[in-house]
Design a protein around this motif. Structure first.
Motif, PDB file in Angstrom:
ATOM      1  N   PRO A  48      -4.805  18.433  12.337  1.00  0.00           N
ATOM      2  CA  PRO A  48      -4.646  17.055  11.860  1.00  0.00           C
ATOM      3  C   PRO A  48      -4.382  17.010  10.359  1.00  0.00           C
ATOM      4  N   GLY A  49      -3.592  16.048   9.959  1.00  0.00           N
ATOM      5  CA  GLY A  49      -3.328  15.848   8.541  1.00  0.00           C
ATOM      6  C   GLY A  49      -4.364  14.916   7.927  1.00  0.00           C
ATOM      7  N   HIS A  50      -4.238  14.745   6.654  1.00  0.00           N
ATOM      8  CA  HIS A  50      -5.107  13.843   5.908  1.00  0.00           C
ATOM      9  C   HIS A  50      -4.211  13.003   5.010  1.00  0.00           C
ATOM     10  N   ALA A  51      -4.573  11.764   4.795  1.00  0.00           N
ATOM     11  CA  ALA A  51      -3.766  10.879   3.965  1.00  0.00           C
ATOM     12  C   ALA A  51      -4.542  10.497   2.713  1.00  0.00           C
ATOM     13  N   VAL A  52      -3.789  10.212   1.670  1.00  0.00           N
ATOM     14  CA  VAL A  52      -4.364   9.727   0.418  1.00  0.00           C
ATOM     15  C   VAL A  52      -3.685   8.409   0.076  1.00  0.00           C
ATOM     16  N   VAL A  53      -4.491   7.381  -0.165  1.00  0.00           N
ATOM     17  CA  VAL A  53      -3.964   6.100  -0.621  1.00  0.00           C
ATOM     18  C   VAL A  53      -3.734   6.222  -2.120  1.00  0.00           C
ATOM     19  N   MET A  54      -2.481   6.039  -2.524  1.00  0.00           N
ATOM     20  CA  MET A  54      -2.131   6.167  -3.934  1.00  0.00           C
ATOM     21  C   MET A  54      -2.226   4.828  -4.665  1.00  0.00           C
ATOM     22  N   ALA A  55      -1.997   3.736  -3.937  1.00  0.00           N
ATOM     23  CA  ALA A  55      -2.073   2.403  -4.547  1.00  0.00           C
ATOM     24  C   ALA A  55      -2.232   1.368  -3.446  1.00  0.00           C
ATOM     25  N   LEU A  56      -3.066   0.391  -3.709  1.00  0.00           N
ATOM     26  CA  LEU A  56      -3.220  -0.778  -2.842  1.00  0.00           C
ATOM     27  C   LEU A  56      -3.292  -1.974  -3.774  1.00  0.00           C
ATOM     28  N   THR A  57      -2.396  -2.913  -3.576  1.00  0.00           N
ATOM     29  CA  THR A  57      -2.369  -4.064  -4.465  1.00  0.00           C
ATOM     30  C   THR A  57      -1.991  -5.318  -3.694  1.00  0.00           C
ATOM     31  N   VAL A  58      -2.552  -6.438  -4.132  1.00  0.00           N
ATOM     32  CA  VAL A  58      -2.261  -7.735  -3.524  1.00  0.00           C
ATOM     33  C   VAL A  58      -1.897  -8.696  -4.660  1.00  0.00           C
ATOM     34  N   ALA A  59      -0.831  -9.449  -4.449  1.00  0.00           N
ATOM     35  CA  ALA A  59      -0.404 -10.434  -5.446  1.00  0.00           C
ATOM     36  C   ALA A  59      -1.530 -11.446  -5.666  1.00  0.00           C
ATOM     37  N   GLY A  73      -1.579   7.330  14.729  1.00  0.00           N
ATOM     38  CA  GLY A  73      -0.362   7.701  15.447  1.00  0.00           C
ATOM     39  C   GLY A  73       0.258   8.984  14.919  1.00  0.00           C
ATOM     40  N   GLU A  74       0.013   9.292  13.656  1.00  0.00           N
ATOM     41  CA  GLU A  74       0.516  10.526  13.034  1.00  0.00           C
ATOM     42  C   GLU A  74      -0.449  11.694  13.232  1.00  0.00           C
ATOM     43  N   GLY A  75      -1.599  11.433  13.858  1.00  0.00           N
ATOM     44  CA  GLY A  75      -2.577  12.496  14.075  1.00  0.00           C
ATOM     45  C   GLY A  75      -3.407  12.838  12.861  1.00  0.00           C
ATOM     46  N   CYS A  76      -3.545  11.916  11.932  1.00  0.00           N
ATOM     47  CA  CYS A  76      -4.352  12.172  10.732  1.00  0.00           C
ATOM     48  C   CYS A  76      -5.834  12.043  11.054  1.00  0.00           C
ATOM     49  N   ALA A  77      -6.619  12.891  10.422  1.00  0.00           N
ATOM     50  CA  ALA A  77      -8.060  12.899  10.641  1.00  0.00           C
ATOM     51  C   ALA A  77      -8.811  11.972   9.703  1.00  0.00           C
ATOM     52  N   SER A  78      -8.272  11.769   8.493  1.00  0.00           N
ATOM     53  CA  SER A  78      -8.998  10.960   7.511  1.00  0.00           C
ATOM     54  C   SER A  78      -8.052  10.386   6.468  1.00  0.00           C
ATOM     55  N   VAL A  79      -8.589   9.399   5.755  1.00  0.00           N
ATOM     56  CA  VAL A  79      -7.885   8.773   4.629  1.00  0.00           C
ATOM     57  C   VAL A  79      -8.803   8.869   3.425  1.00  0.00           C
ATOM     58  N   LEU A  80      -8.250   9.263   2.305  1.00  0.00           N
ATOM     59  CA  LEU A  80      -9.004   9.419   1.069  1.00  0.00           C
ATOM     60  C   LEU A  80      -8.420   8.479   0.031  1.00  0.00           C
ATOM     61  N   LEU A  81      -9.277   7.901  -0.796  1.00  0.00           N
ATOM     62  CA  LEU A  81      -8.793   7.105  -1.926  1.00  0.00           C
ATOM     63  C   LEU A  81      -9.797   7.185  -3.054  1.00  0.00           C
ATOM     64  N   LEU A 111       0.860  -1.172   0.000  1.00  0.00           N
ATOM     65  CA  LEU A 111       0.000   0.000   0.000  1.00  0.00           C
ATOM     66  C   LEU A 111       0.903   1.231   0.000  1.00  0.00           C
ATOM     67  N   ALA A 112       0.663   2.145  -0.922  1.00  0.00           N
ATOM     68  CA  ALA A 112       1.401   3.408  -1.001  1.00  0.00           C
ATOM     69  C   ALA A 112       0.459   4.517  -0.570  1.00  0.00           C
ATOM     70  N   PHE A 113       0.949   5.404   0.303  1.00  0.00           N
ATOM     71  CA  PHE A 113       0.114   6.503   0.779  1.00  0.00           C
ATOM     72  C   PHE A 113       0.957   7.743   1.011  1.00  0.00           C
ATOM     73  N   GLU A 114       0.282   8.875   1.050  1.00  0.00           N
ATOM     74  CA  GLU A 114       0.966  10.135   1.328  1.00  0.00           C
ATOM     75  C   GLU A 114       0.132  10.923   2.332  1.00  0.00           C
ATOM     76  N   ILE A 115       0.825  11.552   3.267  1.00  0.00           N
ATOM     77  CA  ILE A 115       0.166  12.377   4.285  1.00  0.00           C
ATOM     78  C   ILE A 115       0.315  13.843   3.880  1.00  0.00           C
ATOM     79  N   PHE A 116      -0.788  14.559   3.962  1.00  0.00           N
ATOM     80  CA  PHE A 116      -0.803  15.991   3.673  1.00  0.00           C
ATOM     81  C   PHE A 116      -1.188  16.715   4.956  1.00  0.00           C
ATOM     82  N   ARG A 117      -0.408  17.721   5.301  1.00  0.00           N
ATOM     83  CA  ARG A 117      -0.680  18.508   6.504  1.00  0.00           C
ATOM     84  C   ARG A 117      -0.939  19.949   6.101  1.00  0.00           C
ATOM     85  N   PRO A 118      -1.972  20.551   6.691  1.00  0.00           N
ATOM     86  CA  PRO A 118      -2.246  21.947   6.367  1.00  0.00           C
ATOM     87  C   PRO A 118      -1.149  22.853   6.915  1.00  0.00           C
TER      88      PRO A 118
END
Length: 131
Positions: A58-69, A91-99, A44-51
């Motif tokens: 709180p920051g917000h994260a975006v899932v860039m890719a999720l893959t399973v063999a 643990g990073e204090g993120c409020a939400s995850v977007l994908l 899973l690849a993700f990036e955290i964005f902080r205002p």
């Protein structure tokens, strides 16, 4: 095999430096990797964005890719990756995850809904802390 899994497999075998290909494909993303013995079962690849601002928000994260063999699909790998992501982001204090998932990808949409994501326009959002 997706670009993310392909890059992780090549890095595992020492055929490329992990950061070279992964950074080319996914920029500043962080990664969670599910291993099964010596194999990469999923990633899973993700990036955290902080205002930007003066007070901590709180920051917000975006899932860039999720893959399973393919050999590891429907065995709980993606569920564990999402659970680990949820824990790491709290643990990073993120409020939400977007994908984003294509509307025609019904199995993925059903999976994300089962994991707690809700449709938010074109995206799916998982709230980690109350708004």
């Amino acid at each position: 095999m997706t670009d993310l899994l392909r890059a992780l497999h090549l890095a595992e075998r020492g055929e490329l430096a992990p950061d070279d290909e992964l950074r080319r494909l996914f920029g500043r993303c962080d990664f969670l990797v599910a291993q099964a013995g010596e194999d990469v079962a999923g990633a899973l690849a993700f990036e955290i964005f902080r205002p930007a601002g003066f007070r901590p928000e709180p920051g917000h994260a975006v899932v860039m890719a999720l893959t399973v063999a393919p050999a590891w699909r429907r065995r709980g790998v993606a569920s564990r990756l999402i659970a680990n992501l949820r824990e790491a982001l709290r643990g990073e204090g993120c409020a939400s995850v977007l994908l984003y998932a294509r509307p025609e990808n019904k199995p993925a949409l059903a999976f994300y809904r089962a994991m707690g994501f809700a449709r938010d326009g074109e995206a799916l959002t998982l709230m980690l802390i109350p708004p």
